[in-house]
Scaffold this motif. Structure first.
Motif, PDB file in Angstrom:
ATOM      1  N   PRO A 106       0.821  -1.216   0.000  1.00  0.00           N
ATOM      2  CA  PRO A 106       0.000   0.000   0.000  1.00  0.00           C
ATOM      3  C   PRO A 106       0.850   1.260   0.000  1.00  0.00           C
ATOM      4  CG  PRO A 106      -0.970  -1.627   1.439  1.00  0.00           C
ATOM      5  CD  PRO A 106       0.340  -2.202   0.977  1.00  0.00           C
ATOM      6  N   GLY A 107       0.450   2.189  -0.874  1.00  0.00           N
ATOM      7  CA  GLY A 107       1.201   3.431  -1.047  1.00  0.00           C
ATOM      8  C   GLY A 107       2.030   3.437  -2.314  1.00  0.00           C
ATOM      9  N   ALA A 108       2.323   2.250  -2.884  1.00  0.00           N
ATOM     10  CA  ALA A 108       3.110   2.187  -4.121  1.00  0.00           C
ATOM     11  C   ALA A 108       2.325   2.824  -5.262  1.00  0.00           C
ATOM     12  CB  ALA A 108       3.448   0.734  -4.448  1.00  0.00           C
ATOM     13  N   LYS A 109       3.031   3.571  -6.102  1.00  0.00           N
ATOM     14  CA  LYS A 109       2.389   4.278  -7.211  1.00  0.00           C
ATOM     15  C   LYS A 109       2.883   3.720  -8.552  1.00  0.00           C
ATOM     16  CE  LYS A 109       1.754   8.590  -4.638  1.00  0.00           C
ATOM     17  NZ  LYS A 109       0.284   8.496  -4.614  1.00  0.00           N
ATOM     18  N   PHE A 110       1.956   3.635  -9.520  1.00  0.00           N
ATOM     19  CA  PHE A 110       2.260   3.117 -10.853  1.00  0.00           C
ATOM     20  C   PHE A 110       2.013   4.185 -11.910  1.00  0.00           C
ATOM     21  CE2 PHE A 110       0.685  -0.642  -8.529  1.00  0.00           C
ATOM     22  CZ  PHE A 110       1.734  -1.517  -8.738  1.00  0.00           C
ATOM     23  N   LEU A 111       2.820   4.138 -12.949  1.00  0.00           N
ATOM     24  CA  LEU A 111       2.574   4.887 -14.174  1.00  0.00           C
ATOM     25  C   LEU A 111       2.444   3.866 -15.300  1.00  0.00           C
ATOM     26  CD1 LEU A 111       5.333   7.646 -13.788  1.00  0.00           C
ATOM     27  CD2 LEU A 111       2.927   7.812 -13.153  1.00  0.00           C
ATOM     28  N   PHE A 112       1.467   4.069 -16.186  1.00  0.00           N
ATOM     29  CA  PHE A 112       1.201   3.090 -17.244  1.00  0.00           C
ATOM     30  C   PHE A 112       1.485   3.676 -18.618  1.00  0.00           C
ATOM     31  CE2 PHE A 112      -1.537   1.957 -13.684  1.00  0.00           C
ATOM     32  CZ  PHE A 112      -1.207   0.629 -13.518  1.00  0.00           C
ATOM     33  N   GLU A 113       2.013   2.809 -19.491  1.00  0.00           N
ATOM     34  CA  GLU A 113       2.290   3.227 -20.868  1.00  0.00           C
ATOM     35  C   GLU A 113       1.165   2.767 -21.774  1.00  0.00           C
ATOM     36  OE1 GLU A 113       4.713   1.062 -19.393  1.00  0.00           O
ATOM     37  OE2 GLU A 113       5.856   2.707 -18.522  1.00  0.00           O
ATOM     38  N   PRO A 114       0.743   3.652 -22.704  1.00  0.00           N
ATOM     39  CA  PRO A 114      -0.290   3.224 -23.643  1.00  0.00           C
ATOM     40  C   PRO A 114       0.223   2.132 -24.572  1.00  0.00           C
ATOM     41  CG  PRO A 114       0.351   5.524 -24.037  1.00  0.00           C
ATOM     42  CD  PRO A 114       1.134   5.035 -22.877  1.00  0.00           C
ATOM     43  N   GLN A 115      -0.646   1.141 -24.875  1.00  0.00           N
ATOM     44  CA  GLN A 115      -0.318   0.074 -25.820  1.00  0.00           C
ATOM     45  C   GLN A 115      -0.816   0.428 -27.218  1.00  0.00           C
ATOM     46  OE1 GLN A 115       1.521  -2.646 -24.468  1.00  0.00           O
ATOM     47  NE2 GLN A 115       1.502  -1.091 -22.845  1.00  0.00           N
ATOM     48  N   ASN A 116      -1.830   1.275 -27.264  1.00  0.00           N
ATOM     49  CA  ASN A 116      -2.376   1.783 -28.523  1.00  0.00           C
ATOM     50  C   ASN A 116      -2.478   3.294 -28.366  1.00  0.00           C
ATOM     51  OD1 ASN A 116      -3.134  -0.959 -29.614  1.00  0.00           O
ATOM     52  ND2 ASN A 116      -4.360  -0.915 -27.762  1.00  0.00           N
ATOM     53  N   ASN A 117      -2.874   3.981 -29.411  1.00  0.00           N
ATOM     54  CA  ASN A 117      -2.934   5.442 -29.298  1.00  0.00           C
ATOM     55  C   ASN A 117      -4.106   5.995 -30.090  1.00  0.00           C
ATOM     56  OD1 ASN A 117      -1.900   7.775 -28.181  1.00  0.00           O
ATOM     57  ND2 ASN A 117      -0.723   8.300 -30.010  1.00  0.00           N
ATOM     58  N   LYS A 127      -2.319   6.830 -14.077  1.00  0.00           N
ATOM     59  CA  LYS A 127      -1.622   6.567 -12.826  1.00  0.00           C
ATOM     60  C   LYS A 127      -2.542   5.815 -11.869  1.00  0.00           C
ATOM     61  CE  LYS A 127       0.764  11.034 -13.191  1.00  0.00           C
ATOM     62  NZ  LYS A 127       0.988  12.346 -12.502  1.00  0.00           N
ATOM     63  N   ALA A 128      -1.940   5.062 -10.954  1.00  0.00           N
ATOM     64  CA  ALA A 128      -2.714   4.364  -9.923  1.00  0.00           C
ATOM     65  C   ALA A 128      -1.856   4.199  -8.680  1.00  0.00           C
ATOM     66  CB  ALA A 128      -3.174   2.999 -10.422  1.00  0.00           C
ATOM     67  N   THR A 129      -2.549   4.079  -7.548  1.00  0.00           N
ATOM     68  CA  THR A 129      -1.880   3.871  -6.251  1.00  0.00           C
ATOM     69  C   THR A 129      -2.460   2.633  -5.586  1.00  0.00           C
ATOM     70  OG1 THR A 129      -1.619   6.262  -5.972  1.00  0.00           O
ATOM     71  CG2 THR A 129      -1.382   4.905  -3.994  1.00  0.00           C
ATOM     72  N   VAL A 130      -1.590   1.806  -5.019  1.00  0.00           N
ATOM     73  CA  VAL A 130      -2.057   0.656  -4.246  1.00  0.00           C
ATOM     74  C   VAL A 130      -2.625   1.179  -2.930  1.00  0.00           C
ATOM     75  CG1 VAL A 130      -1.404  -1.495  -3.105  1.00  0.00           C
ATOM     76  CG2 VAL A 130      -0.292  -0.856  -5.252  1.00  0.00           C
ATOM     77  N   VAL A 131      -3.905   0.888  -2.671  1.00  0.00           N
ATOM     78  CA  VAL A 131      -4.523   1.370  -1.433  1.00  0.00           C
ATOM     79  C   VAL A 131      -4.754   0.253  -0.417  1.00  0.00           C
ATOM     80  CG1 VAL A 131      -5.581   3.386  -2.503  1.00  0.00           C
ATOM     81  CG2 VAL A 131      -6.842   1.219  -2.454  1.00  0.00           C
ATOM     82  N   ALA A 132      -4.737  -1.000  -0.874  1.00  0.00           N
ATOM     83  CA  ALA A 132      -4.954  -2.119   0.067  1.00  0.00           C
ATOM     84  C   ALA A 132      -4.557  -3.425  -0.598  1.00  0.00           C
ATOM     85  CB  ALA A 132      -6.418  -2.175   0.508  1.00  0.00           C
ATOM     86  N   ARG A 133      -4.355  -4.434   0.215  1.00  0.00           N
ATOM     87  CA  ARG A 133      -4.139  -5.800  -0.262  1.00  0.00           C
ATOM     88  C   ARG A 133      -5.446  -6.567  -0.089  1.00  0.00           C
ATOM     89  NH1 ARG A 133      -0.121  -9.874  -0.819  1.00  0.00           N
ATOM     90  NH2 ARG A 133      -0.878 -11.909  -0.115  1.00  0.00           N
ATOM     91  N   ASP A 134      -5.784  -7.406  -1.073  1.00  0.00           N
ATOM     92  CA  ASP A 134      -6.987  -8.227  -0.988  1.00  0.00           C
ATOM     93  C   ASP A 134      -6.585  -9.629  -0.563  1.00  0.00           C
ATOM     94  OD1 ASP A 134      -9.961  -8.558  -1.672  1.00  0.00           O
ATOM     95  OD2 ASP A 134      -9.047 -10.157  -2.848  1.00  0.00           O
TER      96      ASP A 134
END
Length: 367
Positions: A106-117, A127-134
């Motif tokens: 939790p707290g880790a942040k991601f940046l994503f690259e487009p696969q198409n445009n 962008k996304a942030t891990v907020v919890a573990r399931d």
């Protein structure tokens, strides 16, 4: 303990060369193993299916559509990550499986690259942030940062890719071949693979022969392909998957039963949807009622069938809940014997592989 309840009794050896890497072309040219009695079977081609069904029978199809659920990205620190979206939660949160999982607390942040445009928004980066573990899945809950009035669905075509199973190492297979020709409702993370064999022409031929068709929706999720890990399979818990069985489908199923027709589920997912809805209906004393919601139904030998008479299915992984479901219809030992015959005859296995038709005359009286 009953031998049918031991995970180790659902194993078999499959040569690597029999794992289908590409789909049959055309779709209905795949082979079809027809189980027509408790002791015999017949080897045909899938486009022969109309010969084995009767006027008045009903095919139940799963109309789910696979979404571009695999995202590639990296942490803000630079480490690469692969995300498999599982299901949408509230407020732009998604349950996802993350590789490599241990790094993403939790707290880790991601940046994503487009696969198409095709519809990229200038200056926007996903962008996304891990907020919890399931704990139930071992996955993570990700909070996505999105423009106002936008959801992740607006960006999946640009940023996501269709999640072919890991045993398909040929990633060049055309992506539309991992969708059924009748896919309509987006939400699955894997295809209902028994339906991949159908062509529009074959469906039309079946209809002209008096074989009716109807649809359910089960959005294939982790519950379908999550491995059974407990040696005592009774200790396995299925992850819930979303299903919809409409009033129109209920009416068709009940009318088919009333006239003596047979209900064939196309795939284990259609099976779980029908039997899951029947389980909910039984609580109010009904055979089948419309249902929208989630099911965690686990079908294994000893299951008391309510709706499904026959099944069209593929060949499934050892130790999987899908193998147990089919065993519940014709018996575990019988099924594994059929698998050995299929292996000896070089049938192709798994998602892009060949099919099996189980007729009601083949059903085990013990299971």
């Amino acid at each position: 303990m009953n031998q049918d309840f031991l995970l180790s009794n659902y194993t078999y050896y499959l040569p690597q060369k029999l794992i289908a890497q590409t789909p049959a072309i055309p779709r209905d040219s795949s082979r079809l193993l027809i189980v027509d009695s408790p002791t015999s079977c017949v080897h045909r081609v899938f486009h022969d299916l109309p010969h084995w069904l009767k006027s008045g029978d009903l095919l139940v199809l799963n109309n789910t559509r696979v979404i571009p659920a695999r995202l590639h990205g990296h942490k803000t620190s630079g480490s690469k990550a692969e995300i498999l979206l599982i299901e949408e939660r509230l407020d732009n949160c998604w349950l996802a499986l993350v590789k490599p999982g241990k790094r993403f607390t939790p707290g880790a942040k991601f940046l994503f690259e487009p696969q198409n445009n095709t519809q990229a928004i200038a200056g926007f980066q996903l962008k996304a942030t891990v907020v919890a573990r399931d704990e139930a899945t071992g996955g993570r809950i990700l909070q996505f940062e999105l423009p106002e009035n936008k959801s992740l669905w607006h960006f999946l075509e640009d940023y996501g890719e269709l999640p072919l199973p890991p045993y398909i190492t040929n990633q060049e297979a055309e992506r539309d071949r991992y969708q059924t020709v009748y896919a309509q409702k987006s939400g699955a993370i894997a295809a209902p693979t028994a339906g991949l064999h159908f062509t529009p022409e074959l469906l039309n031929k079946l209809q002209q022969q008096g074989i009716e068709q109807t649809s359910i929706t089960l959005h294939v999720g982790i519950g379908t392909f999550r491995p059974v890990e407990s040696e005592n399979i009774l200790q396995h818990s299925m992850h819930q998957e979303w299903i919809e069985v409409s009033q129109a489908t209920v009416e068709q199923v009940l009318a088919t039963k009333a006239r003596g027709g047979r209900v064939f589920a196309v795939g284990t997912t259609a099976t779980r949807a029908l039997e899951g809805a029947a389980k909910m209906a039984a609580e109010s004393g009904n055979i089948l009622k419309p249902f929208r919601g989630k099911t965690d139904l686990f079908i294994y030998p000893g299951y008391q069938w309510q709706i499904v008479d026959g099944l069209i299915t593929n060949f499934h992984l050892p130790g999987s809940s899908l193998l147990m479901l089919v065993s519940a219809l014709i018996g575990r030992e019988r099924l594994l014997d059929l698998y050995q015959q299929a292996i000896a005859l070089n049938y192709r296995f798994y998602s892009f592989g060949d099919g099996m038709l189980i007729l009601p005359t083949a059903r085990s009286q013990k299971h």
